[in-house]
Motif scaffolding. Structure first.
Motif, PDB file in Angstrom:
ATOM      1  N   GLN A 175       0.828  -1.204   0.000  1.00  0.00           N
ATOM      2  CA  GLN A 175       0.000   0.000   0.000  1.00  0.00           C
ATOM      3  C   GLN A 175       0.864   1.256   0.000  1.00  0.00           C
ATOM      4  N   VAL A 176       0.212   2.375  -0.346  1.00  0.00           N
ATOM      5  CA  VAL A 176       0.843   3.683  -0.237  1.00  0.00           C
ATOM      6  C   VAL A 176      -0.121   4.638   0.448  1.00  0.00           C
ATOM      7  N   VAL A 177       0.434   5.678   1.042  1.00  0.00           N
ATOM      8  CA  VAL A 177      -0.370   6.789   1.539  1.00  0.00           C
ATOM      9  C   VAL A 177      -0.090   7.982   0.646  1.00  0.00           C
ATOM     10  N   ILE A 178      -1.151   8.634   0.206  1.00  0.00           N
ATOM     11  CA  ILE A 178      -1.056   9.743  -0.736  1.00  0.00           C
ATOM     12  C   ILE A 178      -1.488  11.039  -0.052  1.00  0.00           C
ATOM     13  N   ARG A 179      -0.670  12.076  -0.209  1.00  0.00           N
ATOM     14  CA  ARG A 179      -1.078  13.417   0.215  1.00  0.00           C
ATOM     15  C   ARG A 179      -2.000  13.970  -0.872  1.00  0.00           C
ATOM     16  N   VAL A 180      -3.244  14.182  -0.541  1.00  0.00           N
ATOM     17  CA  VAL A 180      -4.257  14.524  -1.537  1.00  0.00           C
ATOM     18  C   VAL A 180      -4.160  16.003  -1.899  1.00  0.00           C
ATOM     19  N   ALA A 181      -4.025  16.282  -3.193  1.00  0.00           N
ATOM     20  CA  ALA A 181      -4.076  17.652  -3.688  1.00  0.00           C
ATOM     21  C   ALA A 181      -5.482  18.012  -4.156  1.00  0.00           C
ATOM     22  N   ASP A 188       6.444  11.096  -5.474  1.00  0.00           N
ATOM     23  CA  ASP A 188       5.918  10.781  -6.801  1.00  0.00           C
ATOM     24  C   ASP A 188       4.508  11.365  -6.975  1.00  0.00           C
ATOM     25  N   ARG A 189       4.275  11.933  -8.153  1.00  0.00           N
ATOM     26  CA  ARG A 189       2.933  12.413  -8.491  1.00  0.00           C
ATOM     27  C   ARG A 189       2.089  11.214  -8.936  1.00  0.00           C
ATOM     28  N   VAL A 190       0.878  11.101  -8.381  1.00  0.00           N
ATOM     29  CA  VAL A 190       0.050   9.917  -8.663  1.00  0.00           C
ATOM     30  C   VAL A 190      -1.422  10.296  -8.727  1.00  0.00           C
ATOM     31  N   VAL A 191      -2.194   9.369  -9.271  1.00  0.00           N
ATOM     32  CA  VAL A 191      -3.653   9.432  -9.237  1.00  0.00           C
ATOM     33  C   VAL A 191      -4.142   8.074  -8.754  1.00  0.00           C
ATOM     34  N   THR A 192      -5.263   8.063  -8.017  1.00  0.00           N
ATOM     35  CA  THR A 192      -5.728   6.805  -7.432  1.00  0.00           C
ATOM     36  C   THR A 192      -7.244   6.663  -7.455  1.00  0.00           C
ATOM     37  N   ALA A 193      -7.677   5.430  -7.630  1.00  0.00           N
ATOM     38  CA  ALA A 193      -9.036   5.005  -7.286  1.00  0.00           C
ATOM     39  C   ALA A 193      -8.882   4.338  -5.924  1.00  0.00           C
ATOM     40  N   SER A 194      -9.208   5.025  -4.873  1.00  0.00           N
ATOM     41  CA  SER A 194      -8.783   4.667  -3.519  1.00  0.00           C
ATOM     42  C   SER A 194      -9.433   3.388  -3.006  1.00  0.00           C
ATOM     43  N   ASN A 195      -9.118   3.072  -1.747  1.00  0.00           N
ATOM     44  CA  ASN A 195      -9.662   1.882  -1.090  1.00  0.00           C
ATOM     45  C   ASN A 195     -11.046   2.107  -0.482  1.00  0.00           C
ATOM     46  N   GLN A 196     -11.705   3.242  -0.796  1.00  0.00           N
ATOM     47  CA  GLN A 196     -13.004   3.492  -0.187  1.00  0.00           C
ATOM     48  C   GLN A 196     -14.011   2.408  -0.537  1.00  0.00           C
ATOM     49  N   VAL A 237      -3.226   2.581  -8.097  1.00  0.00           N
ATOM     50  CA  VAL A 237      -2.487   3.840  -8.149  1.00  0.00           C
ATOM     51  C   VAL A 237      -1.690   3.866  -9.442  1.00  0.00           C
ATOM     52  N   ALA A 238      -1.652   5.020 -10.090  1.00  0.00           N
ATOM     53  CA  ALA A 238      -0.884   5.163 -11.328  1.00  0.00           C
ATOM     54  C   ALA A 238      -0.001   6.401 -11.242  1.00  0.00           C
ATOM     55  N   HIS A 239       1.200   6.284 -11.804  1.00  0.00           N
ATOM     56  CA  HIS A 239       2.088   7.445 -11.894  1.00  0.00           C
ATOM     57  C   HIS A 239       1.455   8.512 -12.768  1.00  0.00           C
ATOM     58  N   LEU A 240       1.644   9.770 -12.378  1.00  0.00           N
ATOM     59  CA  LEU A 240       1.079  10.895 -13.104  1.00  0.00           C
ATOM     60  C   LEU A 240       2.225  11.722 -13.677  1.00  0.00           C
ATOM     61  N   PRO A 241       2.366  11.745 -15.004  1.00  0.00           N
ATOM     62  CA  PRO A 241       3.443  12.542 -15.610  1.00  0.00           C
ATOM     63  C   PRO A 241       3.344  14.010 -15.204  1.00  0.00           C
ATOM     64  N   GLY A 242       4.488  14.675 -15.189  1.00  0.00           N
ATOM     65  CA  GLY A 242       4.549  16.057 -14.715  1.00  0.00           C
ATOM     66  C   GLY A 242       3.675  17.017 -15.480  1.00  0.00           C
ATOM     67  N   ALA A 243       3.409  16.731 -16.756  1.00  0.00           N
ATOM     68  CA  ALA A 243       2.599  17.636 -17.574  1.00  0.00           C
ATOM     69  C   ALA A 243       1.107  17.497 -17.304  1.00  0.00           C
ATOM     70  N   CYS A 244       0.700  16.474 -16.575  1.00  0.00           N
ATOM     71  CA  CYS A 244      -0.732  16.233 -16.331  1.00  0.00           C
ATOM     72  C   CYS A 244      -1.215  17.085 -15.161  1.00  0.00           C
ATOM     73  N   PRO A 245      -2.238  17.898 -15.365  1.00  0.00           N
ATOM     74  CA  PRO A 245      -2.770  18.701 -14.257  1.00  0.00           C
ATOM     75  C   PRO A 245      -3.467  17.821 -13.228  1.00  0.00           C
ATOM     76  N   MET A 246      -3.215  18.091 -11.953  1.00  0.00           N
ATOM     77  CA  MET A 246      -3.773  17.239 -10.907  1.00  0.00           C
ATOM     78  C   MET A 246      -5.283  17.381 -10.777  1.00  0.00           C
ATOM     79  N   ASP A 247      -5.825  18.561 -11.071  1.00  0.00           N
ATOM     80  CA  ASP A 247      -7.272  18.699 -10.945  1.00  0.00           C
ATOM     81  C   ASP A 247      -7.997  17.815 -11.955  1.00  0.00           C
ATOM     82  N   LEU A 248      -7.527  17.804 -13.201  1.00  0.00           N
ATOM     83  CA  LEU A 248      -8.144  16.947 -14.209  1.00  0.00           C
ATOM     84  C   LEU A 248      -7.889  15.474 -13.904  1.00  0.00           C
ATOM     85  N   ALA A 249      -6.710  15.163 -13.373  1.00  0.00           N
ATOM     86  CA  ALA A 249      -6.409  13.776 -13.007  1.00  0.00           C
ATOM     87  C   ALA A 249      -7.360  13.279 -11.930  1.00  0.00           C
ATOM     88  N   ALA A 250      -7.706  14.141 -10.970  1.00  0.00           N
ATOM     89  CA  ALA A 250      -8.607  13.737  -9.891  1.00  0.00           C
ATOM     90  C   ALA A 250     -10.013  13.435 -10.403  1.00  0.00           C
TER      91      ALA A 250
END
Length: 328
Positions: free
Chosen positions: A33-39, A89-97, A116-129
């Protein structure tokens, strides 16, 4: 790593006003598992259904409970055996909820690495979420259920919503031809997404419009609305085609006529996201995100403190695209 965090929690099921901001225990990462700081956290129809307790058939709620399936952020902690991610690492997730754990309306969320998937630097986090739940469901309906191929025609019912928006973009990226239903006010948005035929379900004859556009060559219907709005779709799809109604969890929802569909050689496959395929689908979606495939999807940006208002909007329906909430 232990400590506390802020989160929007519910102490009981109910209306949006059950949300309250609270200080609760921060999750720690177990093996795999990982813990993600949510943006940013995405808001989905499944979230208000979770808030109302509709998901109790799938897992046991433990109050105070944190709602939310989707998030983008950075890795804060990795568990034993995790080698594919590192802090920062920048990431996006479909969480364990969906497994009954606290969700993404919080400063930190825990996820199994296969969601969890790696999120390339060019990908905006708001759209990724905005991506995981709606994008994965659309991907499942189009490709794993619908077996969509280039050149085929697909109808998306409810094209202006979250899942519908991703379905249109994914289908167009795959070389399919797309028609979609929405209110007339959203028709320019449908065309911007790539739909070549926009149908007003309020004032138009949907069956006539579909026939005029597709003739007898409609391969797939992705029904993101349900509730009996498109039961005749089994008559519109060509033999060998598919109707994929997205699961809504609404009790007593009318179902398509299975006997009529079978007589025409049409498959009706109720569709929800699959835990087994989520990781593969999420990684495929991030590749398309990095290529700019989803840049035209509409976002309404809010803050975590506006969770109750976000739920009111989503529960009322007619949100164009997706709502995302800034957390950190």
């Amino acid at each position: 790593m232990s400590g506390t965090m802020q989160a929007m929690v519910i102490d009981r099921f109910g209306e949006p006003d059950v949300f309250r901001l609270a200080e609760i225990e921060r999750p720690t990462a177990g093996p795999g598992q990982v813990v993600i700081r949510v943006a940013w956290a995405g808001v989905n129809p499944a979230d208000w259904k979770a808030r109302r307790g509709w998901l109790a058939q799938y897992f046991d709620y433990r109050f105070p409970f944190v709602v939310g399936f989707d998030a983008a952020g950075t890795i804060a902690e990795v568990g034993a055996g995790v080698t594919s991610f590192a802090p920062g690492d920048r990431v996006v997730t479909a969480s364990n909820q969906g497994l009954g754990e606290n969700g993404t309306y919080a400063q930190f969320v825990r996820s199994d690495v296969d969601r969890v998937a790696h999120l390339p630097g060019a990908c905006p986090m708001d759209l990724a979420a905005a991506l995981p739940t709606a994008g994965i469901t659309a991907f499942e309906a189009l490709f794993d259920v619908g077996r969509l191929e280039p050149g085929q025609r697909v109808l998306v019912n409810g094209g202006a919503g979250g899942t519908g928006s991703f379905a249109i973009r994914l289908a167009r990226e795959a070389g399919a031809r797309v028609a979609a239903t929405a209110r007339a006010a959203n028709h320019d948005y449908l065309r911007a997404l790539g739909a070549e035929c926009a149908i007003d379900y309020r004032s138009g004859d949907v069956a006539w419009a579909v026939r005029a556009w597709a003739g007898d060559d409609l391969a797939l219907v992705v029904d993101t609305v349900g509730q009996g709005t498109l039961l005749d779709a089994v008559d519109w799809v060509r033999p060998g085609g598919t109707v994929a109604p997205i699961g809504t969890l609404i009790a007593g929802e009318p179902a398509h006529d299975a006997r009529r569909a079978a007589a025409r050689g049409v498959r009706v496959v109720p569709t929800i996201a699959s835990f087994e395929r989520q990781g593969r689908q999420l990684r495929a979606l991030v590749e398309r995100l990095a290529d700019g495939a989803f840049d035209t999807i509409a976002l309404t940006r809010m803050t975590l403190g506006q969770a109750a208002e976000a739920h009111r909007l989503v529960e009322e329906g007619h949100v164009r695209g997706k709502i995302v909430m800034e957390v950190s």
